[in-house]
Design a protein around this motif. Sequence first.
Motif: not given
Length: 67
Positions: A46-67
């Motif tokens: 979730x991003x604060x604005x639609x414009x931020x979402x469009x700028x970020x786009x679709x990306x591949x990132x590493x996600x680490x689940x915390x305990x």
Amino acid sequence: PRFGMVAVDPRVIPLGSRMTIEGFPGVTFTAADTGGAVIGNKIDIFMDTYAECIRFGVQTRTVTILR
């Protein structure tokens, strides 16, 4: 919804899970929603604005689940 919440597939990441995402130092995200198009190893940040979402786009990132 606010920045720091993500939509997940609860079969992969349980709701309520806390995680870090590569490229967002110092931010802890929470799995708080299940988006209709979020299936498998995808998350929707979730991003604060639609414009931020469009700028970020679709990306591949590493996600680490915390305990």
